[in-house]
Each structure stands twice: as structure tokens, then as C-alpha cells.
Design an enzyme around this catalytic site. Sequence first.
Site: not given
Length: 445
Positions: A245, A102, A241, A243
Site C-alpha cells: 500500500d 506492512s 512495502d 503489503d
Amino acid sequence: MTRKFFGTDGIRGRTNSDKMTASTAMCIGQAAGAHFRRGTHRNRVVIGKDTRLSGYMVESALVAGFTSVGMDVIMTGPLPTPAIAMLTHEMRADLGVMISASHNPYEDNGIKLFGPDGFKLSDEDEMAIEALMDERPQLAEPQDIGRARRIEDARGRYIHAVKQSIGPDVRFDDLKVVVDCAHGAAYQVAPSAIWELGAEVITLGVTPNGTNINDGVGSTSLDAIKAKVVESGADIGIALDGDADRLILIDEKGRTVDGDQIMALIATRMMEKGTLRGGGVVATVMSNLGLERYLAGIGLTLERTKVGDRHVLERMKQGGFNIGGEQSGHMILLDHATTGDGTVAALRVLSSLVRANRPASELLHLFDPVPQLLKNVRYDGGEPLQAQSVGKAIADGEAELAGRGRLVIRASGTEPLIRVMAEGDDAAQVERVVDSICDAVRAVA
């Protein structure tokens, strides 16, 4: 049973040490494959990743683990976490895996697992997988070993899906948008989706090299996008960010718009259209008291959960809510995704900008947040929150804020940090309470 691997959001750690080694990844593949292997069909798993250098290693180890227990593997290459959740369900896979840490630096990596419905695994599934990791793997017979292949249309599938999350009559032709992808998983798909809907797109963080993910860009490093929005005269900035999400916005004046304000806007628009379910919004204990007061003022509730988008999602499903999220930028819109999706949330905000024909600085400032302060204290080991002196400092802080604010103390689920947050109408009092508790934690850390 004590957890050895799974934290608040899958498994995460420093690569080639701690929990994130190739051997551990292969073991996870074998255990998760065994747990989700069922029926008489060829079982399959979808594996995606972000742009970290270590993603190649972790991906190869997972492929070895899954195929060794008889699961076929479909690899997508770099894609956002919500894309893997979507593809897992759409492709009738038995399991989905996202390789990402992340917003963490490139040295870290992680493994997130999704069930066949596209939702993150339950505690029971995670515990079952951990138990299997301690057992000898049930390897497939030579003729039953799984096959692995890469698919080329995964990006197109996801772009099409996110574009369907807004009305067919909405176009962004008059918008200038800065899109910062953190050199991460959305570096191709997010700018493409927004550009295809008509916007003029200025990109940041779209040249990953394996080691620059989240480095000075993205939702946790906002200086670059703030400067670019103001310099280019953009209508809005979108910061994702690693990833993708998570979403943080920048208005046309270069000011930060966090997840609380984004949730307030989306919930208001959904209420006006009659599409809001559950009578309110689900957020965590970290969301600002100002959001709670704003929602109450328009007849909506704010349900609070423990920190972590998985806890938010569980409460949403229990209570029939279709919007939830975190102040940090996770936005879960259950009508369109099974997990947080920064790109989908961004399109909803852009759609509101077009329909309202108002600047982002007005549209995205629906309430004044009360003074809130969060500080992190790093510790080397042990359990600082169990110390008597820390307990007394927390009790004193709660007594001082009683009736005038809130105090939230918790250990990070992904890093050796104690997070100390307080909020209230008196900023000086909030800072005094936070500093006192942080000092107490440092003394025993």
C-alpha cells in the site's frame, strides 16, 4: 474508552506476544464477525495476507473465530492490502481482513479490517469490536457454523483492476522498470501487471520464504533497488512495502523520489486533465513545506491531517478530494481504490513517463524540498511527551522555528517510538532543534 488493541492502522504487534497471538486473533474474528453479521443472507468475510510465516497461524485463528459465529470465509492467499479492500466490496462481503504488519520485520504481524464498502473501519466500529472482545462470544448453532474456502482467481481480478486505472491507449513497451516487492504481498501481482502492459521488468524481492519480508529490500530499504536501477540502465525503480500500500520511486540516476514528489506529479497531471477534485491534495503534517509551496504556486491547496492514511482518507471524503497520501509513500487515489495502493500509483507515474517522454529525474522533481530532519527515540514505557523537561524543549524549538519552519512531535502508533521532525530553510537550525528535543526525550525515556 481506552483502546487496548487498535492503533493507527489496525492491530499490530510482535507475533506470539503482545497483541498478536492466535487466541487474540480468534477473539477478533468472533467480535468482528458478530459486529458485522446482519440481514438474512449468508454473511461472508474476505481474508488476505502478506508472506510472513506467522500469517498461517493468524489466518487459521481468524477463520476459527469467524466461522464459529456463523460467517463464511473466503481466503485469497498473499495479496496486497488494496486488493483485499477491492475484493471485499466487489464480492459483496460483509467484512474484509488483511493480515500484515506492512513495513515491519517478519517477527511482527497485524490485522487490518475493512467494511463492506472497502474502506477501513471507523473509530466507532473499532471501539464496538473491542467492546465485544470483552464479552462472551455469541457462538452459532452447529448447523449455522460458517464454511471456509480458498479462491484461485483473486490475483487475476486484482491485476485486471489495476490495469484499468490507466487509459486503454497507454502502453509501457519502451520502458525498463525495476520492481522491488519487498518479498511481500505483491511479489506476483505487481511485476505481472507492469509486464502485461509492455514494460521490460527486472524484479527484486520476489522470493518470499516467510522470514525475509522487508529484509534489505522494499520501500524502507532502498540500497538494493538504487544499485539495480543504475546497473541495469532502467528508466525507473518501483519500491513497494510488505503489503504494497506504499510506494517509493527511484529515478534513472538512482535518486529517491518520496511520496510528496509523487503526489505533486499526479495532482499536476490530474489538474491539467480536469479530473482533480477538491481543489488540491490531502497529506499529513509530515509532508514537506516544499510541496505546500509548489501546490500553492499552481493554484492548489494542501490540506494537512494527523499522521496515518486513515486520517488522510477521512479528510478526502469530507472535502471531496480524490488524491491524498503521505510522504512515506501511501498514495490514495479514490477514483481507483478505497485505500493506499502502491501499484496503482506506480502505473499512474509510468503512464506520465510515457506521455511526457521525459526522464524520471526531470518529471519527478517538481519542487525543491526544504531541509527536513526526522529522528526516532525509542522508549521503554510511560509517556515521555508528558515530562515537563520535554515540554520545555519542544516549546523552545517552536519558538526558534517560529515563522521559519515547522516542528512535529508525535508518538508512533505502531512502535514504542517518539518521532521528532522539524523542517525549515536553515538546515543547521533544524538539526539543532531536533537534537535538543531528542536529548530531552532520551533523558526521561
